[in-house]
Write a protein that holds these residues in place. Structure first.
Motif, short mmCIF file in Angstrom:
data_model
loop_
_atom_site.label_atom_id
_atom_site.label_comp_id
_atom_site.label_asym_id
_atom_site.label_seq_id
_atom_site.Cartn_x
_atom_site.Cartn_y
_atom_site.Cartn_z
N ARG A 26 0.85 -1.19 0.00
CA ARG A 26 0.00 0.00 0.00
C ARG A 26 0.88 1.24 0.00
N ILE A 27 0.49 2.20 -0.81
CA ILE A 27 1.28 3.43 -0.89
C ILE A 27 0.41 4.61 -0.47
N GLY A 28 0.99 5.47 0.31
CA GLY A 28 0.29 6.70 0.69
C GLY A 28 0.87 7.87 -0.09
N TYR A 29 0.00 8.65 -0.68
CA TYR A 29 0.46 9.81 -1.44
C TYR A 29 0.11 11.09 -0.69
N LEU A 32 14.28 13.75 15.27
CA LEU A 32 14.97 14.29 14.11
C LEU A 32 14.30 13.87 12.81
N LEU A 33 13.99 12.58 12.70
CA LEU A 33 13.44 12.07 11.45
C LEU A 33 12.06 12.65 11.17
N THR A 34 11.24 12.73 12.22
CA THR A 34 9.90 13.31 12.03
C THR A 34 10.03 14.73 11.52
N ARG A 35 10.92 15.49 12.15
CA ARG A 35 11.09 16.88 11.74
C ARG A 35 11.66 16.97 10.33
N TYR A 36 12.53 16.06 10.02
CA TYR A 36 13.14 16.07 8.69
C TYR A 36 12.07 15.85 7.63
N ILE A 37 11.21 14.86 7.85
CA ILE A 37 10.17 14.58 6.86
C ILE A 37 9.21 15.75 6.77
N GLU A 38 8.87 16.31 7.92
CA GLU A 38 8.00 17.50 7.89
C GLU A 38 8.64 18.62 7.10
N SER A 39 9.94 18.78 7.29
CA SER A 39 10.58 19.89 6.58
C SER A 39 10.62 19.61 5.08
N LEU A 40 10.73 18.34 4.69
CA LEU A 40 10.69 18.01 3.25
C LEU A 40 9.32 18.33 2.68
N VAL A 41 8.27 17.98 3.43
CA VAL A 41 6.92 18.28 2.96
C VAL A 41 6.74 19.79 2.88
N TYR A 42 7.23 20.47 3.90
CA TYR A 42 7.11 21.93 3.92
C TYR A 42 7.81 22.54 2.71
N GLN A 43 9.00 22.02 2.41
CA GLN A 43 9.73 22.51 1.24
C GLN A 43 8.92 22.34 -0.03
N SER A 44 8.30 21.17 -0.17
CA SER A 44 7.49 20.92 -1.36
C SER A 44 6.33 21.90 -1.43
N VAL A 45 5.73 22.17 -0.28
CA VAL A 45 4.59 23.09 -0.26
C VAL A 45 5.05 24.49 -0.69
N ARG A 85 4.76 8.67 -0.65
CA ARG A 85 5.28 9.46 -1.76
C ARG A 85 4.66 10.85 -1.71
N ILE A 86 5.36 11.77 -2.30
CA ILE A 86 4.85 13.14 -2.34
C ILE A 86 4.79 13.63 -3.78
N ALA A 87 3.67 14.24 -4.13
CA ALA A 87 3.49 14.77 -5.48
C ALA A 87 3.36 16.28 -5.39
N TYR A 88 4.23 16.99 -6.10
CA TYR A 88 4.18 18.46 -6.09
C TYR A 88 4.78 18.98 -7.37
N ASN A 89 4.68 20.26 -7.58
CA ASN A 89 5.30 20.86 -8.76
C ASN A 89 6.67 21.39 -8.40
N VAL A 120 6.81 13.37 -8.69
CA VAL A 120 6.40 12.45 -7.63
C VAL A 120 7.67 11.83 -7.06
N GLU A 121 7.84 11.98 -5.74
CA GLU A 121 9.07 11.47 -5.13
C GLU A 121 8.74 10.58 -3.94
N ARG A 122 9.66 9.68 -3.66
CA ARG A 122 9.48 8.85 -2.47
C ARG A 122 9.98 9.61 -1.25
N LEU A 123 9.16 9.61 -0.21
CA LEU A 123 9.50 10.36 0.99
C LEU A 123 10.01 9.40 2.06
N VAL A 124 9.22 8.35 2.30
CA VAL A 124 9.56 7.35 3.31
C VAL A 124 9.38 5.98 2.67
#
Lengths: 288, 140
Positions: free
Chosen positions: A75-78, A219-232, A169-173, A185-189
């Motif tokens: 199962r994949i979460g986007y 650290l990891l939670t914050r890192y992933i959040e920051s990646l999502v934030y960057q994409s946003v 995965r994360i999908a953004y422009n 579309v990139e793999r996040l975790v």
């Protein structure tokens, strides 16, 4: 001269539309610059974070966090990052198209898909076409805050930890330049193995407070959040530049439309005048 | 000249400070810590409070409020990864359930199964419209 009046009204209405689109273009241009600055500003955090995680992971080879450990994907979460507003050309449609194409392949292979949406447009899209949306965040505004994303990201990370989904995965422009935005579309975790392992010559023997596991989790939670934030933030810059381009072409179109209408109007007026003259001349000839 | 250590303070939303410091004070979860150059390598979480940097040579201290985060200490480099909002397990949990609830509210009447065909038709339409606009523009 019934037609002429209608044409004049039409010209006036196109002109006022043109004023709106050119104002929107200018607003988008200034917002785009700010969004680009914001995009630059988020980079150091993620970079430092990556370094620290690299150091810590290297110093603790025995502790493998689930985020770093790949497992068979069923199962994949986007996480889908879209804009809140429209009038930005094909920005969102292009992203969704890339996504739908990928999902079709995955679904044929028997993988299940879940979603998490950021922005009004993605939400509206899934409302129309269906799909399992686990969490959403909208109305982030021009200057999004990472706090607004924490909940949405946590839903995904919790699902990953619980084993409900095996990959995020994360999908953004992606912002290439003002004219080009690339749907990505990139793999996040799980996090991909960094290639910077060679660069880390130093092997620090850290003291951890309270303990290594907790520190690494945080650290990891914050890192992933920051990646999502960057994409946003990046998607925000894309939105503004796409809107700027779309509004510029709308303004140009309005301009050429006005020219055409003006021409038709002039012709109609001239025809009316000619007719009047010929009527007068005809009338005068009849009298004499 | 006294020994200094390089200090970087960054948050997810931007870069806050970068420079040399003789001493750094930070509110770690286990109590406030003061870090001098050549401190032993340390990674710890921060609680909400003030990070102070003493740039040395009599210059005034730099103050930063952090609402939590992480600090990484290496002998000649200190990195503060500051949070911008207050973070706590239960607050995060509340935010997560809020995000879930919003999704449920917004999608109350939609199918749980994604209709790919419908999605493709819709997107094809959108793209066709954009192409038409593009052509119109080139034609005129």
């Amino acid at each position: 001269m019934a037609g002429a009046k209608e044409i004049r009204t039409k010209i006036a209405s196109v002109k006022s539309t043109q004023k709106i689109t050119s104002a929107m273009e200018m607003v988008a241009a200034s917002k785009m610059r700010k969004a680009q600055d914001r995009m630059q500003a988020t980079r150091p955090y993620a970079e430092r974070m990556r370094q620290v995680i690299g150091h810590v992971a290297l110093a603790n080879p025995e502790y493998r966090h689930p985020f770093m450990h790949a497992r068979p994907v069923k199962r994949i979460g986007y996480i889908i990052v879209s804009s809140d507003r429209g009038l930005c050309g094909g920005l969102n449609s292009n992203l969704f198209r890339t996504l739908v194409r990928e999902i079709r392949v995955l679904r044929d292979a028997g993988t299940e898909i879940e979603f998490c949406t950021i922005g009004q447009k993605a939400l509206g899209f899934f409302r129309r076409v269906g799909g399992k949306v686990m969490a959403q965040a909208t109305h982030l505004g021009d200057a999004p805050h990472i706090d607004d994303l924490v909940g949405t990201v946590k839903v995904m990370l919790d699902a990953y930890m619980a084993g409900t989904i095996d990959e995020i995965r994360i999908a953004y422009n992606q912002f290439v330049n003002t004219m080009t935005q690339k749907p990505t579309v990139e793999r996040l975790v799980p996090l991909s193995e960094g290639d910077d392992a060679d660069q880390l010559k130093h092997h620090w023997d850290y003291i951890y407070e309270p303990d290594a596991k907790e520190v690494l989790d945080g650290l990891l939670t914050r890192y992933i959040e920051s990646l999502v934030y960057q994409s946003v933030v990046e998607n925000g810059a894309c939105e503004q530049s796409a809107r700027m381009v779309a509004m510029k072409s709308a303004t140009d179109n309005a301009g050429s439309l006005i020219d055409e209408l003006q021409l038709i109007y002039n012709k109609a007026r001239q025809a009316a005048i000619t007719q009047e003259i010929s009527e007068i001349v005809g009338g005068a000839a009849a009298v004499s | 000249m006294a020994m200094t250590v390089h200090v970087d303070i960054v948050s997810a939303e931007g870069h806050l400070y970068s420079g040399q410091g003789e001493m750094i004070y930070a509110p770690a979860v286990m109590g406030e810590i003061g870090i001098a150059p050549r401190h032993a390598p340390l990674v710890t979480q921060l609680k909400p409070g003030e990070v102070r940097v003493d740039p040395g040579s009599g210059k005034p201290h730099e103050h930063f409020y952090v609402s939590g985060g992480m600090i990484e200490v290496q002998p000649f480099k200190v990195t503060v990864l500051a949070d911008t909002g207050v973070r706590a397990a239960d607050l995060d949990e509340a935010a997560a359930s809020e995000a879930k609830r919003r999704a449920e509210d917004a999608l109350a009447n939609s199918a749980a199964d994604m209709d790919l065909a419908k999605a493709q038709v819709e997107l094809a339409e959108a793209v066709a419209q954009l192409r038409a606009i593009e052509r119109l523009r080139k034609g005129s």
